[in-house]
Design a protein around this motif. Sequence first.
Motif, short mmCIF file in Angstrom:
data_model
loop_
_atom_site.label_atom_id
_atom_site.label_comp_id
_atom_site.label_asym_id
_atom_site.label_seq_id
_atom_site.Cartn_x
_atom_site.Cartn_y
_atom_site.Cartn_z
N HIS A 60 10.73 9.85 7.76
CA HIS A 60 9.65 10.55 8.47
C HIS A 60 8.33 10.46 7.69
N SER A 61 8.35 10.74 6.40
CA SER A 61 7.10 10.71 5.62
C SER A 61 6.57 9.29 5.47
N THR A 62 7.48 8.31 5.36
CA THR A 62 7.06 6.91 5.26
C THR A 62 6.43 6.46 6.56
N LEU A 63 7.04 6.80 7.68
CA LEU A 63 6.49 6.42 8.98
C LEU A 63 5.12 7.05 9.20
N LYS A 64 4.94 8.29 8.78
CA LYS A 64 3.63 8.95 8.90
C LYS A 64 2.59 8.21 8.05
N GLN A 84 0.80 -1.23 0.00
CA GLN A 84 0.00 0.00 0.00
C GLN A 84 0.83 1.28 0.00
N ILE A 85 2.04 1.21 0.55
CA ILE A 85 2.82 2.44 0.73
C ILE A 85 4.16 2.43 0.00
N LEU A 86 4.88 1.33 0.08
CA LEU A 86 6.28 1.34 -0.34
C LEU A 86 6.52 1.03 -1.82
N ASN A 102 2.23 0.37 15.45
CA ASN A 102 3.28 -0.36 16.19
C ASN A 102 4.61 -0.43 15.46
N VAL A 103 4.80 0.40 14.44
CA VAL A 103 6.09 0.44 13.73
C VAL A 103 6.97 1.47 14.44
N ALA A 104 8.14 1.04 14.87
CA ALA A 104 9.01 1.91 15.66
C ALA A 104 9.78 2.90 14.79
N ALA A 105 10.24 2.47 13.61
CA ALA A 105 11.04 3.33 12.74
C ALA A 105 11.00 2.78 11.33
#
Length: 119
Positions: free
Chosen positions: A103-107, A59-61, A116-119
Amino acid sequence: MIFRIEVRNKEGIIDPRSPSILGHIRELGIACVRHVDVADVFYLPGDLALAQAVNIAEQILRDYVTQKCIVCDLSDYKPPVSVLERHYLEIAYHPGVMDPVEHSTLKAIRDLGHVNVAA
């Protein structure tokens, strides 16, 4: 748990970074390299199930049309073996160096509901 997600272009689709990297290699005087293939690798530490990591990857990467992804538990990952004509390099930021994509991926991951994703 840490998941390793590798995103690369599908067969026949050239990553525009590949010719540029090959050019830089040749500028260094290394003429024996004939081809460069690029993949992006993401490490997701956190309290996630495999299905959640796959959902994040799809969905994101990755771009659904042009890219494919491989998701695995980092403890199960077996790096490819370099052979005479093919070598593999994984290049990463030094610890403590800012990753502008992180930062943008984590958001986006958290917006998808995976808190629950830390980084």
